[in-house]
Design an enzyme around this catalytic site. Sequence first.
Site, PDB file in Angstrom:
ATOM      1  N   SER A  45       9.738   6.869  12.135  1.00  0.00           N
ATOM      2  CA  SER A  45       9.207   5.849  13.055  1.00  0.00           C
ATOM      3  C   SER A  45       9.722   6.109  14.468  1.00  0.00           C
ATOM      4  O   SER A  45       9.195   5.564  15.435  1.00  0.00           O
ATOM      5  CB  SER A  45       9.610   4.440  12.592  1.00  0.00           C
ATOM      6  OG  SER A  45      10.993   4.383  12.318  1.00  0.00           O
ATOM      7  N   ASP A  83      14.601  10.660   7.287  1.00  0.00           N
ATOM      8  CA  ASP A  83      13.213  10.917   6.875  1.00  0.00           C
ATOM      9  C   ASP A  83      12.873  12.394   6.992  1.00  0.00           C
ATOM     10  O   ASP A  83      13.222  13.044   7.983  1.00  0.00           O
ATOM     11  CB  ASP A  83      12.260  10.148   7.803  1.00  0.00           C
ATOM     12  CG  ASP A  83      11.700   8.912   7.138  1.00  0.00           C
ATOM     13  OD1 ASP A  83      11.752   8.807   5.895  1.00  0.00           O
ATOM     14  OD2 ASP A  83      11.202   8.038   7.873  1.00  0.00           O
ATOM     15  N   LYS A 113      14.543  11.048   2.745  1.00  0.00           N
ATOM     16  CA  LYS A 113      13.431  10.226   2.226  1.00  0.00           C
ATOM     17  C   LYS A 113      12.134  10.988   2.444  1.00  0.00           C
ATOM     18  O   LYS A 113      11.947  11.614   3.484  1.00  0.00           O
ATOM     19  CB  LYS A 113      13.377   8.879   2.956  1.00  0.00           C
ATOM     20  CG  LYS A 113      12.174   8.020   2.544  1.00  0.00           C
ATOM     21  CD  LYS A 113      12.317   6.586   2.974  1.00  0.00           C
ATOM     22  CE  LYS A 113      11.900   6.280   4.387  1.00  0.00           C
ATOM     23  NZ  LYS A 113      10.502   6.640   4.725  1.00  0.00           N
ATOM     24  N   GLU A 115       7.686  10.752   1.549  1.00  0.00           N
ATOM     25  CA  GLU A 115       6.585   9.855   1.184  1.00  0.00           C
ATOM     26  C   GLU A 115       5.711  10.474   0.097  1.00  0.00           C
ATOM     27  O   GLU A 115       5.511  11.691   0.082  1.00  0.00           O
ATOM     28  CB  GLU A 115       5.719   9.572   2.430  1.00  0.00           C
ATOM     29  CG  GLU A 115       6.488   8.887   3.543  1.00  0.00           C
ATOM     30  CD  GLU A 115       5.621   8.618   4.778  1.00  0.00           C
ATOM     31  OE1 GLU A 115       4.404   8.867   4.737  1.00  0.00           O
ATOM     32  OE2 GLU A 115       6.181   8.149   5.778  1.00  0.00           O
ATOM     33  N   GLU A 182       6.370   0.016   0.916  1.00  0.00           N
ATOM     34  CA  GLU A 182       5.889  -0.463   2.213  1.00  0.00           C
ATOM     35  C   GLU A 182       4.500  -1.085   2.071  1.00  0.00           C
ATOM     36  O   GLU A 182       3.586  -0.465   1.517  1.00  0.00           O
ATOM     37  CB  GLU A 182       5.854   0.699   3.221  1.00  0.00           C
ATOM     38  CG  GLU A 182       5.349   0.257   4.595  1.00  0.00           C
ATOM     39  CD  GLU A 182       5.615   1.258   5.710  1.00  0.00           C
ATOM     40  OE1 GLU A 182       6.289   2.275   5.489  1.00  0.00           O
ATOM     41  OE2 GLU A 182       5.137   1.002   6.837  1.00  0.00           O
TER      42      GLU A 182
HETATM   43  O1  KIV Z   1      10.126   5.603   9.420  1.00  0.00           O
HETATM   44  C1  KIV Z   1      10.524   4.471   9.081  1.00  0.00           C
HETATM   45  O2  KIV Z   1      11.129   3.724   9.865  1.00  0.00           O
HETATM   46  C2  KIV Z   1      10.242   4.045   7.724  1.00  0.00           C
HETATM   47  C3  KIV Z   1      10.420   2.604   7.409  1.00  0.00           C
HETATM   48  C4  KIV Z   1       9.319   1.828   7.997  1.00  0.00           C
HETATM   49  C5  KIV Z   1      10.570   2.370   5.958  1.00  0.00           C
HETATM   50  O3  KIV Z   1       9.850   4.831   6.914  1.00  0.00           O
END
Ligand code: KIV
Length: 275
Positions: A45, A83, A113, A115, A182
């Site tokens: 994000s 991420d 993390k 997706e 989400e």
């Molecule tokens: O990138 C991010 O901030 C996220 C959250 C919204 C879970 O993946």
Amino acid sequence: MKHTVQTLQQQKREGKKITMLTAYDYSTAQLVDKAGIQTILVGDSLGMVILGYDDTLSVTMEDMIHHTRAVTRGVNDAFVVADMPFMSYQSSVYDAVVNAGRLMKEGHCDAVKLEGGSHMCPQIEAITKASIPVVGHIGLTPQSIHMLGGFKVQGKTVKAAQKMIDDAKAIEQAGAVAIVLECVPALLAKRITEVLTIPTIGIGAGADTDGQVLVYQDLLGMFTEFTPKFVKHFDHIGDRMVEAFIDYKKQVETGQYPGVEHTFAISDDVLGKLY
Ligand code: KIV
């Protein structure tokens, strides 16, 4: 106390809610950690809230490593999840392991993390085998925005809801240590949380997940271009920042700032010898 995969999973077993917030830099990470938030997400994000892109797709591995490194330098206790950016793991299992390794080795995160549902299980298994904890992310997966047709709630039909339950189980089976849900209907998120032994962290997924995550600019009311339904502004720091910037501008323009107390002295003796 340093939070780990084990302490987070223990929290689920004991029914103690897990808190997660995003952070993208050293000083914010220090504040979030000081507040006792157990997990920090260096989310992609950052593409939107830090770099000003319209979505997360342009974020690179270099962006993620740079910001993850800054965050981990500011953290003592929180469990830091970084991420994996778009196309750093979708292309192959090999790319997934190499890039997860870079995030851990160069960014010093505690977990990565990624997706996607059951089609990402080979990647999750391989990264886990490399001893890197993986957090899954299903429901609205912003990196698939062009396939999903926009930022929309997921899992509203029987087929889609059942697929989400199956995906969550498959991701757990593949070795994920937690899952972000989400934009998922609250009762579906509750069902997923009940069938899994690993923690679920919700964002727009109701109150019955094992934990909650928010983008900190949303929580503080700093990013007001778009406010999703699930966001609660716990403050209006954005407005207060603008007020402070205006005040600074006025004080500089009127000579009120800097005052004597903000300036450094030099002796008359030294001054007298200058020509
Ligand atoms: O990138 C991010 O901030 C996220 C959250 C919204 C879970 O993946």
